[in-house]
Design a protein around this motif. Structure first.
Motif, PDB file in Angstrom:
ATOM      1  N   LEU A   1       1.641  -3.634  12.885  1.00 27.56           N
ATOM      2  CA  LEU A   1       1.583  -3.022  11.549  1.00 27.56           C
ATOM      3  C   LEU A   1       0.329  -2.174  11.364  1.00 27.56           C
TER       4      LEU A   1
ATOM      5  N   THR B   1     -11.661 -15.779  -1.295  1.00 26.06           N
ATOM      6  CA  THR B   1     -12.089 -14.938  -2.407  1.00 26.06           C
ATOM      7  C   THR B   1     -11.174 -13.724  -2.548  1.00 26.06           C
TER       8      THR B   1
ATOM      9  N   ASP C   1       0.851  -1.195   0.000  1.00 25.89           N
ATOM     10  CA  ASP C   1       0.000   0.000   0.000  1.00 25.89           C
ATOM     11  C   ASP C   1       0.884   1.242   0.000  1.00 25.89           C
TER      12      ASP C   1
ATOM     13  N   GLU D   1     -10.878   0.580  -5.019  1.00 18.92           N
ATOM     14  CA  GLU D   1     -10.802  -0.858  -4.784  1.00 18.92           C
ATOM     15  C   GLU D   1     -10.234  -1.554  -6.031  1.00 18.92           C
TER      16      GLU D   1
ATOM     17  N   LYS E   1     -16.373   2.803  -0.994  1.00 17.63           N
ATOM     18  CA  LYS E   1     -15.533   1.671  -0.588  1.00 17.63           C
ATOM     19  C   LYS E   1     -16.262   0.738   0.379  1.00 17.63           C
TER      20      LYS E   1
ATOM     21  N   THR F   1      -2.339  -4.830   7.248  1.00 20.28           N
ATOM     22  CA  THR F   1      -1.899  -3.659   8.015  1.00 20.28           C
ATOM     23  C   THR F   1      -3.097  -2.884   8.565  1.00 20.28           C
TER      24      THR F   1
ATOM     25  N   GLY G   1      -1.259   3.507  13.081  1.00 23.80           N
ATOM     26  CA  GLY G   1      -1.241   4.563  12.056  1.00 23.80           C
ATOM     27  C   GLY G   1      -2.538   4.673  11.271  1.00 23.80           C
TER      28      GLY G   1
ATOM     29  N   THR H   1     -11.460  -6.899   7.334  1.00 24.46           N
ATOM     30  CA  THR H   1     -12.109  -7.503   6.160  1.00 24.46           C
ATOM     31  C   THR H   1     -12.093  -9.029   6.182  1.00 24.46           C
TER      32      THR H   1
ATOM     33  N   GLY I   1      -4.150  -3.298   3.383  1.00 23.73           N
ATOM     34  CA  GLY I   1      -5.495  -3.667   3.810  1.00 23.73           C
ATOM     35  C   GLY I   1      -6.124  -4.631   2.813  1.00 23.73           C
ATOM     36  N   GLY I   2      -7.444  -4.786   2.934  1.00 26.78           N
ATOM     37  CA  GLY I   2      -8.167  -5.726   2.068  1.00 26.78           C
ATOM     38  C   GLY I   2      -7.904  -5.481   0.586  1.00 26.78           C
ATOM     39  N   SER I   3      -7.775  -4.203   0.196  1.00 27.84           N
ATOM     40  CA  SER I   3      -7.566  -3.894  -1.227  1.00 27.84           C
ATOM     41  C   SER I   3      -6.282  -4.540  -1.736  1.00 27.84           C
TER      42      SER I   3
ATOM     43  N   SER J   1      -9.735 -15.364   3.677  1.00 28.49           N
ATOM     44  CA  SER J   1     -10.871 -15.836   2.877  1.00 28.49           C
ATOM     45  C   SER J   1     -10.433 -16.529   1.585  1.00 28.49           C
TER      46      SER J   1
ATOM     47  N   ASP K   1      -6.317  -8.447  -1.599  1.00 29.04           N
ATOM     48  CA  ASP K   1      -7.076  -9.018  -2.717  1.00 29.04           C
ATOM     49  C   ASP K   1      -6.288  -8.932  -4.026  1.00 29.04           C
TER      50      ASP K   1
ATOM     51  N   THR L   1     -13.492  -0.324   8.662  1.00 25.46           N
ATOM     52  CA  THR L   1     -12.979  -1.668   8.357  1.00 25.46           C
ATOM     53  C   THR L   1     -13.302  -2.621   9.516  1.00 25.46           C
TER      54      THR L   1
ATOM     55  N   SER M   1      -4.480   2.388  -2.711  1.00 21.31           N
ATOM     56  CA  SER M   1      -5.747   1.718  -2.390  1.00 21.31           C
ATOM     57  C   SER M   1      -6.881   2.745  -2.390  1.00 21.31           C
TER      58      SER M   1
HETATM   59  P1  NAD Z   1      -8.184  -0.682   2.242  1.00 20.47           P
HETATM   60  O1  NAD Z   1      -7.234  -1.762   1.958  1.00 20.47           O
HETATM   61  O2  NAD Z   1      -8.895  -0.077   1.097  1.00 20.47           O
HETATM   62  O3  NAD Z   1      -7.434   0.439   3.072  1.00 20.47           O
HETATM   63  C1  NAD Z   1      -8.185   1.515   3.618  1.00 20.47           C
HETATM   64  C2  NAD Z   1      -7.300   2.699   3.916  1.00 20.47           C
HETATM   65  O4  NAD Z   1      -6.464   2.398   5.033  1.00 20.47           O
HETATM   66  C3  NAD Z   1      -6.377   3.050   2.762  1.00 20.47           C
HETATM   67  O5  NAD Z   1      -6.358   4.437   2.623  1.00 20.47           O
HETATM   68  C4  NAD Z   1      -5.026   2.531   3.225  1.00 20.47           C
HETATM   69  O6  NAD Z   1      -3.969   3.261   2.653  1.00 20.47           O
HETATM   70  C5  NAD Z   1      -5.123   2.752   4.711  1.00 20.47           C
HETATM   71  N1  NAD Z   1      -4.236   1.920   5.530  1.00 20.47           N
HETATM   72  C6  NAD Z   1      -4.082   0.574   5.520  1.00 20.47           C
HETATM   73  N2  NAD Z   1      -3.204   0.201   6.477  1.00 20.47           N
HETATM   74  C7  NAD Z   1      -2.782   1.339   7.079  1.00 20.47           C
HETATM   75  C8  NAD Z   1      -1.883   1.611   8.151  1.00 20.47           C
HETATM   76  N3  NAD Z   1      -1.276   0.649   8.844  1.00 20.47           N
HETATM   77  N4  NAD Z   1      -1.689   2.911   8.497  1.00 20.47           N
HETATM   78  C9  NAD Z   1      -2.333   3.914   7.858  1.00 20.47           C
HETATM   79  N5  NAD Z   1      -3.209   3.708   6.866  1.00 20.47           N
HETATM   80  C10 NAD Z   1      -3.432   2.434   6.489  1.00 20.47           C
HETATM   81  O7  NAD Z   1      -9.304  -1.069   3.310  1.00 20.47           O
HETATM   82  P2  NAD Z   1      -9.933  -2.397   3.836  1.00 20.47           P
HETATM   83  O8  NAD Z   1     -11.188  -1.981   4.475  1.00 20.47           O
HETATM   84  O9  NAD Z   1      -8.967  -3.195   4.619  1.00 20.47           O
HETATM   85  O10 NAD Z   1     -10.223  -3.233   2.510  1.00 20.47           O
HETATM   86  C11 NAD Z   1     -11.307  -2.991   1.674  1.00 20.47           C
HETATM   87  C12 NAD Z   1     -11.190  -3.927   0.506  1.00 20.47           C
HETATM   88  O11 NAD Z   1     -11.243  -5.268   0.962  1.00 20.47           O
HETATM   89  C13 NAD Z   1     -12.276  -3.787  -0.528  1.00 20.47           C
HETATM   90  O12 NAD Z   1     -11.700  -3.772  -1.797  1.00 20.47           O
HETATM   91  C14 NAD Z   1     -13.138  -5.007  -0.320  1.00 20.47           C
HETATM   92  O13 NAD Z   1     -13.783  -5.421  -1.492  1.00 20.47           O
HETATM   93  C15 NAD Z   1     -12.134  -6.006   0.147  1.00 20.47           C
HETATM   94  N6  NAD Z   1     -12.668  -7.107   0.936  1.00 20.47           N
HETATM   95  C16 NAD Z   1     -12.253  -8.346   0.648  1.00 20.47           C
HETATM   96  C17 NAD Z   1     -12.714  -9.418   1.361  1.00 20.47           C
HETATM   97  C18 NAD Z   1     -12.249 -10.786   1.009  1.00 20.47           C
HETATM   98  O14 NAD Z   1     -12.673 -11.744   1.634  1.00 20.47           O
HETATM   99  N7  NAD Z   1     -11.371 -10.939   0.074  1.00 20.47           N
HETATM  100  C19 NAD Z   1     -13.597  -9.239   2.419  1.00 20.47           C
HETATM  101  C20 NAD Z   1     -14.003  -7.944   2.712  1.00 20.47           C
HETATM  102  C21 NAD Z   1     -13.527  -6.880   1.972  1.00 20.47           C
END
Ligand code: NAD
Ligand code: ZN
Length: 352
Positions: free
Chosen positions: A172, A144, A34, A63, A267, A133, A175, A137, A92-94, A142, A97, A184, A60
């Motif tokens: 991790l 998927t 990320d 998505e 998102k 991090t 922040g 999610t 993160g999840g983005s 998962s 995935d 999340t 990220s």
């Molecule tokens: P994300 O990965 O989009 O991150 C969200 C924000 O947090 C971003 O701005 C990122 O830069 C920030 N961030 C991440 N770690 C950080 C850290 N340690 N310090 C500061 N900022 C940080 O968010 P998310 O909610 O984790 O993931 C969403 C995505 O996950 C979507 O694309 C969704 O479709 C997917 N998802 C997948 C599954 C699955 O089973 N595969 C399940 C649920 C969601």
């Protein structure tokens, strides 16, 4: 299931020794990281880059998309004549995935969009490692990888999707901003609610879902973002919530949130929150709890996001939402079509 996992404060340090035995001659490890960490040199310097390993920063902000996966796979294939030893996703999840999808598409022909669905992947993916991090999610556990494609937002669900190795280091997640922590984290809470109240529920899912649900209640009613114990607990809640839905299914909030995301680019985490806030008819006890948690942390959700939609945008949103048959079947039972329809969905979206 993920076959290997390490957990604990500081366990990120083990990455070099974990990867060592997986390294193939001349074949690099590719790190997808990320780009929020671009300014965190402390973390970047701890990434054990060797030989021709490559680090790619990924935004990220949006998505992951199938097209983005195809572009990354093409650039890796063009740059390296050897198939990578592994793909490591840090984020993160983005990002998790994206890492899963790239690992799959390095060994499977065609375009990522051809694999959106259930069990369409033919070949085992390249070795892939997930390092979350931010917690919630369950993408780390998962089967998927959710992608937005030209026609739909749908995961590549397959036995080859789960990571070969996950590194769970709660440090991790330091922040993460408060709002994002909540959104999340609520994804995890909503996974549990939808799994525990669904018709697909079974003892396997229930045992994980109940644990994660209790952890979320403790974290979001009694603790805060900067609390070390909360960080550790949320990382495990995310894992258990993910395990719970892996063997059951999500429900109404996720189906509707997919529609919001497809049409408006909202998102996942925040989209689930916006929808869940209006689902008292489906999950009354938990929507009340959610409102309490929101208040406890001073979270204000955007309002009126659907008010300027054109009729055709609203129709697309409803169509995407209703197309997720297994989610509705889990939420409302085999006769779900008699309980929900386009009119009801439109009325709900109009409130958001
Ligand atoms: P994300 O990965 O989009 O991150 C969200 C924000 O947090 C971003 O701005 C990122 O830069 C920030 N961030 C991440 N770690 C950080 C850290 N340690 N310090 C500061 N900022 C940080 O968010 P998310 O909610 O984790 O993931 C969403 C995505 O996950 C979507 O694309 C969704 O479709 C997917 N998802 C997948 C599954 C699955 O089973 N595969 C399940 C649920 C969601
Ligand atoms: Zn989710």
């Amino acid at each position: 299931m993920v076959p290997k996992v390490v957990y604990g404060k500081g366990c990120f340090e083990q990455l070099a020794s974990i990867l060592g035995p997986q390294r193939k001659e001349k074949a690099p490890f590719i790190y997808l990281v990320d780009d929020v960490f671009q300014k965190n040199q402390q973390l970047i310097q701890r990434i054990p880059l060797r030989f021709n390993d490559k680090l790619i920063f990924i935004s990220s902000f949006e998505e992951p998309k199938t097209e983005q996966v195809d572009v990354l796979v093409k650039s890796i294939k063009t740059e390296f004549s050897y198939r990578p030893s592994g793909i490591i996703g840090i984020g993160g999840g983005s990002i998790l995935d994206l890492a899963k999808a790239v690992a799959i598409m390095l060994t499977n022909k065609g375009q990522a969009s051809e694999y959106q669905g259930w069990d369409l992947v033919k070949n085992k993916a390249v070795y892939h490692v997930g390092i979350p991090t931010i917690s919630g999610t369950g993408a780390e556990v998962s089967r998927t990888t959710v992608l937005t494609g030209p026609e739909k937002k749908l995961g590549i669900n397959s036995d080859f999707t789960p990571f070969d190795q996950v590194v769970l280091d709660p440090e991790l997640t330091i922040g993460v901003s408060k709002d994002q922590w909540f959104y999340t984290g609520m994804d995890c809470f909503i996974h549990c609610v939808e799994s525990l109240n669904g018709t697909f529920l079974n003892e396997f899912s229930k045992s994980y879902g109940e644990k994660a649900y209790d952890l979320c209640k403790e974290i979001f009613l009694n603790r805060d973002l900067n609390d070390e114990t909360a960080r550790e607990k949320l990382m495990m809640a995310s894992w258990h919530g993910g395990m719970s839905i892996a063997y059951s299914q999500v429900g109404v909030a996720h189906a509707m949130s997919y529609g919001l995301s497809y049409v408006l680019g909202v998102k996942h985490g925040i989209g689930n929150c916006i929808v869940f806030d209006h689902l008292e008819d489906y999950y009354p006890i938990d929507v009340a709890l959610f409102k309490q948690m929101k208040q406890a942390h001073g979270i204000e959700l955007p309002q009126g996001i659907c008010k300027d939609l054109t009729e055709s945008q609203m129709d697309t949103m409803v169509k995407i939402g209703l197309s997720l048959v297994p989610l509705w079947e889990n939420a409302l039972g085999p006769d779900w079509e008699s309980k929900i329809n386009a009119e009801k969905l439109k009325a709900l979206y109009a409130k958001m």
